[in-house]
Design an enzyme around this catalytic site. Structure first.
Site, PDB file in Angstrom:
ATOM      1  N   HIS A 103      33.301  28.214 -21.404  1.00  0.00           N
ATOM      2  CA  HIS A 103      33.780  26.832 -20.877  1.00  0.00           C
ATOM      3  C   HIS A 103      35.298  27.358 -20.049  1.00  0.00           C
ATOM      4  O   HIS A 103      36.081  26.392 -20.170  1.00  0.00           O
ATOM      5  CB  HIS A 103      33.753  25.713 -21.688  1.00  0.00           C
ATOM      6  CG  HIS A 103      32.124  25.432 -22.011  1.00  0.00           C
ATOM      7  ND1 HIS A 103      31.297  24.982 -21.137  1.00  0.00           N
ATOM      8  CD2 HIS A 103      31.816  25.467 -23.324  1.00  0.00           C
ATOM      9  CE1 HIS A 103      30.196  24.586 -21.977  1.00  0.00           C
ATOM     10  NE2 HIS A 103      30.516  25.083 -23.176  1.00  0.00           N
ATOM     11  N   LYS A 123      31.775  29.014 -30.455  1.00  0.00           N
ATOM     12  CA  LYS A 123      32.465  28.495 -29.545  1.00  0.00           C
ATOM     13  C   LYS A 123      33.679  29.338 -28.942  1.00  0.00           C
ATOM     14  O   LYS A 123      33.874  30.523 -29.554  1.00  0.00           O
ATOM     15  CB  LYS A 123      33.469  27.405 -30.143  1.00  0.00           C
ATOM     16  CG  LYS A 123      32.365  26.110 -30.431  1.00  0.00           C
ATOM     17  CD  LYS A 123      31.791  25.506 -29.005  1.00  0.00           C
ATOM     18  CE  LYS A 123      32.838  24.660 -28.209  1.00  0.00           C
ATOM     19  NZ  LYS A 123      31.962  24.128 -26.919  1.00  0.00           N
ATOM     20  N   ASP A 133      33.043  19.340 -22.332  1.00  0.00           N
ATOM     21  CA  ASP A 133      33.306  20.813 -22.187  1.00  0.00           C
ATOM     22  C   ASP A 133      33.694  21.354 -21.161  1.00  0.00           C
ATOM     23  O   ASP A 133      34.182  22.457 -21.016  1.00  0.00           O
ATOM     24  CB  ASP A 133      32.423  21.306 -23.327  1.00  0.00           C
ATOM     25  CG  ASP A 133      30.663  21.341 -22.536  1.00  0.00           C
ATOM     26  OD1 ASP A 133      30.632  20.631 -21.710  1.00  0.00           O
ATOM     27  OD2 ASP A 133      29.852  21.969 -22.977  1.00  0.00           O
ATOM     28  N   ARG A 162      28.491  25.800 -36.910  1.00  0.00           N
ATOM     29  CA  ARG A 162      27.483  26.509 -36.524  1.00  0.00           C
ATOM     30  C   ARG A 162      27.907  28.012 -36.859  1.00  0.00           C
ATOM     31  O   ARG A 162      29.260  28.190 -37.077  1.00  0.00           O
ATOM     32  CB  ARG A 162      27.183  26.498 -34.985  1.00  0.00           C
ATOM     33  CG  ARG A 162      26.519  25.347 -34.671  1.00  0.00           C
ATOM     34  CD  ARG A 162      26.437  25.101 -33.262  1.00  0.00           C
ATOM     35  NE  ARG A 162      27.582  24.525 -32.493  1.00  0.00           N
ATOM     36  CZ  ARG A 162      27.861  24.282 -31.542  1.00  0.00           C
ATOM     37  NH1 ARG A 162      27.049  24.271 -30.394  1.00  0.00           N
ATOM     38  NH2 ARG A 162      29.145  23.873 -31.009  1.00  0.00           N
ATOM     39  N   GLU A 174      26.789  29.812 -21.351  1.00  0.00           N
ATOM     40  CA  GLU A 174      26.587  28.507 -20.552  1.00  0.00           C
ATOM     41  C   GLU A 174      26.221  28.867 -19.244  1.00  0.00           C
ATOM     42  O   GLU A 174      25.732  28.207 -18.366  1.00  0.00           O
ATOM     43  CB  GLU A 174      27.652  27.667 -20.734  1.00  0.00           C
ATOM     44  CG  GLU A 174      28.748  27.935 -20.036  1.00  0.00           C
ATOM     45  CD  GLU A 174      29.925  28.758 -20.787  1.00  0.00           C
ATOM     46  OE1 GLU A 174      29.581  29.297 -21.893  1.00  0.00           O
ATOM     47  OE2 GLU A 174      31.159  28.644 -20.470  1.00  0.00           O
ATOM     48  N   TYR A 191      30.105  30.659 -26.252  1.00  0.00           N
ATOM     49  CA  TYR A 191      30.126  29.665 -25.184  1.00  0.00           C
ATOM     50  C   TYR A 191      31.698  29.769 -24.756  1.00  0.00           C
ATOM     51  O   TYR A 191      32.785  29.672 -25.550  1.00  0.00           O
ATOM     52  CB  TYR A 191      29.945  28.459 -25.813  1.00  0.00           C
ATOM     53  CG  TYR A 191      28.675  27.757 -25.951  1.00  0.00           C
ATOM     54  CD1 TYR A 191      27.584  27.899 -24.804  1.00  0.00           C
ATOM     55  CD2 TYR A 191      27.886  27.767 -27.029  1.00  0.00           C
ATOM     56  CE1 TYR A 191      26.608  27.591 -25.026  1.00  0.00           C
ATOM     57  CE2 TYR A 191      26.742  27.471 -27.640  1.00  0.00           C
ATOM     58  CZ  TYR A 191      25.750  27.470 -26.262  1.00  0.00           C
ATOM     59  OH  TYR A 191      24.541  27.239 -26.328  1.00  0.00           O
TER      60      TYR A 191
HETATM   61  N1  NAD Z   1      30.015  18.264 -25.489  1.00  0.00           N
HETATM   62  C1  NAD Z   1      29.237  19.134 -25.961  1.00  0.00           C
HETATM   63  O1  NAD Z   1      29.244  19.606 -27.008  1.00  0.00           O
HETATM   64  C2  NAD Z   1      28.158  19.725 -25.070  1.00  0.00           C
HETATM   65  C3  NAD Z   1      27.042  20.411 -25.586  1.00  0.00           C
HETATM   66  C4  NAD Z   1      26.044  20.876 -24.774  1.00  0.00           C
HETATM   67  C5  NAD Z   1      26.232  20.756 -23.426  1.00  0.00           C
HETATM   68  N2  NAD Z   1      27.096  20.218 -22.834  1.00  0.00           N
HETATM   69  C6  NAD Z   1      27.443  19.887 -21.514  1.00  0.00           C
HETATM   70  O2  NAD Z   1      26.554  19.059 -21.074  1.00  0.00           O
HETATM   71  C7  NAD Z   1      26.760  19.023 -19.688  1.00  0.00           C
HETATM   72  C8  NAD Z   1      25.295  18.804 -19.120  1.00  0.00           C
HETATM   73  O3  NAD Z   1      24.621  19.899 -19.312  1.00  0.00           O
HETATM   74  P1  NAD Z   1      22.927  20.260 -19.126  1.00  0.00           P
HETATM   75  O4  NAD Z   1      22.504  21.504 -19.771  1.00  0.00           O
HETATM   76  O5  NAD Z   1      22.282  19.070 -19.347  1.00  0.00           O
HETATM   77  O6  NAD Z   1      23.173  20.582 -17.420  1.00  0.00           O
HETATM   78  P2  NAD Z   1      22.019  20.559 -16.370  1.00  0.00           P
HETATM   79  O7  NAD Z   1      22.146  21.658 -15.456  1.00  0.00           O
HETATM   80  O8  NAD Z   1      20.585  20.683 -17.210  1.00  0.00           O
HETATM   81  O9  NAD Z   1      21.765  18.976 -15.728  1.00  0.00           O
HETATM   82  C9  NAD Z   1      23.191  18.639 -14.997  1.00  0.00           C
HETATM   83  C10 NAD Z   1      22.755  17.649 -13.864  1.00  0.00           C
HETATM   84  O10 NAD Z   1      24.009  17.153 -13.206  1.00  0.00           O
HETATM   85  C11 NAD Z   1      23.596  16.891 -12.119  1.00  0.00           C
HETATM   86  N3  NAD Z   1      24.741  16.980 -11.285  1.00  0.00           N
HETATM   87  C12 NAD Z   1      25.632  17.616 -11.014  1.00  0.00           C
HETATM   88  N4  NAD Z   1      26.880  17.286 -10.306  1.00  0.00           N
HETATM   89  C13 NAD Z   1      26.289  15.902  -9.966  1.00  0.00           C
HETATM   90  C14 NAD Z   1      27.063  14.830  -9.253  1.00  0.00           C
HETATM   91  N5  NAD Z   1      28.375  14.974  -8.785  1.00  0.00           N
HETATM   92  N6  NAD Z   1      26.393  13.677  -9.318  1.00  0.00           N
HETATM   93  C15 NAD Z   1      25.212  13.598  -9.905  1.00  0.00           C
HETATM   94  N7  NAD Z   1      24.438  14.536 -10.529  1.00  0.00           N
HETATM   95  C16 NAD Z   1      25.253  15.750 -10.773  1.00  0.00           C
HETATM   96  C17 NAD Z   1      22.750  18.059 -11.675  1.00  0.00           C
HETATM   97  O11 NAD Z   1      21.913  17.757 -10.449  1.00  0.00           O
HETATM   98  C18 NAD Z   1      21.729  18.433 -12.900  1.00  0.00           C
HETATM   99  O12 NAD Z   1      20.765  17.776 -12.688  1.00  0.00           O
HETATM  100  C19 NAD Z   1      27.328  20.215 -19.318  1.00  0.00           C
HETATM  101  O13 NAD Z   1      28.702  19.916 -18.792  1.00  0.00           O
HETATM  102  C20 NAD Z   1      27.458  21.029 -20.697  1.00  0.00           C
HETATM  103  O14 NAD Z   1      28.399  22.056 -20.812  1.00  0.00           O
HETATM  104  C21 NAD Z   1      28.107  19.771 -23.648  1.00  0.00           C
END
Ligand code: NAD
Length: 350
Positions: free
Chosen positions: A95, A74, A267, A15, A117, A93
């Site tokens: 994190h 990143k 992340d 990206r 984020e 981002y």
């Molecule tokens: N790996 C990657 O490249 C990448 C890319 C984008 C996002 N992400 C990550 O994906 C994850 C999710 O992001 P999102 O935008 O969907 O978040 P979001 O806030 O839209 O959704 C997260 C959900 O998790 C729930 N939650 C929190 N703690 C909980 C628990 N203990 N038990 C059950 N549910 C719980 C919340 O209620 C919420 O509905 C984040 O960590 C984000 O940083 C990673």
């Protein structure tokens, strides 16, 4: 304002923070744009397109970091952290809860760093959402591929065909990433169970995808389902903080050999107990017959789509920062992680 856009240095990251069209709009507003040579190539944007947009192409990282505002994708690597300084702004981002060494570096350099984020608008995270949507969909694509026998998986076609059972997916987290993973799994014809601790998140999911089974998170219920589950997707988030390890080792042991776990939340430290971060060169490792995937920059593998989505989301905020609105804009302030050697975001103070 002088704005620098470096080439991303994370392994196989494709990206760039802003498209040439977004750069052109900043140039029209009177800003000076420095773009590192070839920074847009993997997203399908060449140097000439950035020159046509009014940017200056620069050959070295040090010149990019001479800018007042650094916009990137990143978190900065060590080489970049050394180039940061006080009164300079960094927007990307971060994190930081998962990367203490980056946090320490930013504090030493006294940079003001704003995290995409955590930027919050009416309780939503508009700069995380587009990448979460992409990560959720990519997670399913990957899991489907690794379920194949020739990839060490169970040998299951996710949706099944006539006279065969459907694959079973468990999604932890009904937010943006989780609901996009569920959407793709449903489109493939799988049986989809989504768990969240929030009733509101589950209600929003079932309104959009009534075929999904949406349930309040419960270890006991997971223990019942996991022996029949083919794919687990971890997608929970506590804003700015490390994720809880909700998929414990004991729960993982209930999965049959050839099952796949993808921890999108890696992340933020990951929500799968004991999981190790992976990268696009080697996205999966196998342990006790279970495939573990935990790529920290998932959207980096589809950079054309990701760059277009990210650039569109961040541009209004880059424009506000460049116009000097940081001191008066509460949305921008919600993104400030560190400033002048001090931690500002409350989740990082824990
Ligand atoms: N790996 C990657 O490249 C990448 C890319 C984008 C996002 N992400 C990550 O994906 C994850 C999710 O992001 P999102 O935008 O969907 O978040 P979001 O806030 O839209 O959704 C997260 C959900 O998790 C729930 N939650 C929190 N703690 C909980 C628990 N203990 N038990 C059950 N549910 C719980 C919340 O209620 C919420 O509905 C984040 O960590 C984000 O940083 C990673």
């Amino acid at each position: 304002m002088k704005i620098g856009i470096p080439l991303e240095r994370k392994l196989l990251e494709g990206r760039i923070a802003l498209t040439p069209t977004a750069v052109a709009s900043l140039v029209q507003q009177g800003h000076q744009l420095l773009v590192e040579v070839n920074a847009g190539l993997k997203s399908g944007y060449n140097n000439q397109q950035y020159i046509n947009a009014g940017a200056q192409i620069v050959a070295d990282l040090t010149t990019v970091y001479s800018a007042d505002l650094i916009i990137k994708v990143k978190e900065p690597i060590a080489e970049e952290i050394q180039l940061l300084r006080q009164h300079q702004l960094l927007f990307c981002y971060l994190h930081l809860a998962a990367y203490p060494e980056v946090l320490a570096g930013l504090l030493t350099q006294k940079t003001t760093a704003l995290a995409f984020e955590t930027l919050t608008v009416d309780g939503r995270l508009p700069l995380l959402a587009p990448m979460s949507a992409i990560a959720g969909r990519l997670a399913m694509q990957l899991a489907i591929y690794y379920l194949q026998q020739n990839n060490n998986g169970k040998g299951i076609l996710l949706g099944g065909v006539m006279n065969t059972p459907k694959g079973v997916i468990v999604v932890l987290g009904a937010g943006v990433a989780g609901s996009h993973a569920a959407a793709l799994a449903l489109a493939f014809g799988a049986e989809v169970y989504v768990f969240d601790r929030s009733e509101q998140a589950l209600a929003a999911l079932t309104e959009q995808y009534p075929q999904a089974h949406a349930e309040i998170f419960s270890e006991a219920r997971l223990a019942e389902l996991l022996p029949q589950t083919d794919i687990v997707i971890g997608a929970i988030l506590i804003k700015g903080a490390n994720a809880l390890k909700v998929l414990t080792q004991a729960l993982q042991q209930l999965l049959n050999k050839g099952s796949i776990i993808i921890d999108i939340a890696i992340d933020q430290g990951g929500c799968v107990e004991g999981i190790r971060a992976t990268d696009w060169q080697q996205p999966i490792y196998w342990q006790a017959g279970i495939g573990y995937i935990a790529v920290t920059n998932m959207p980096g593998a589809v950079p054309r789509t990701s760059t277009q989505a990210l650039s569109a989301a961040i541009l209004p905020y880059v424009q506000k920062i460049a116009a000097g609105a940081l001191a008066i804009d509460s949305e921008l302030q919600s993104a400030i992680a560190v400033k002048d050697g001090k931690v500002i975001h409350s989740a990082l103070l824990i």
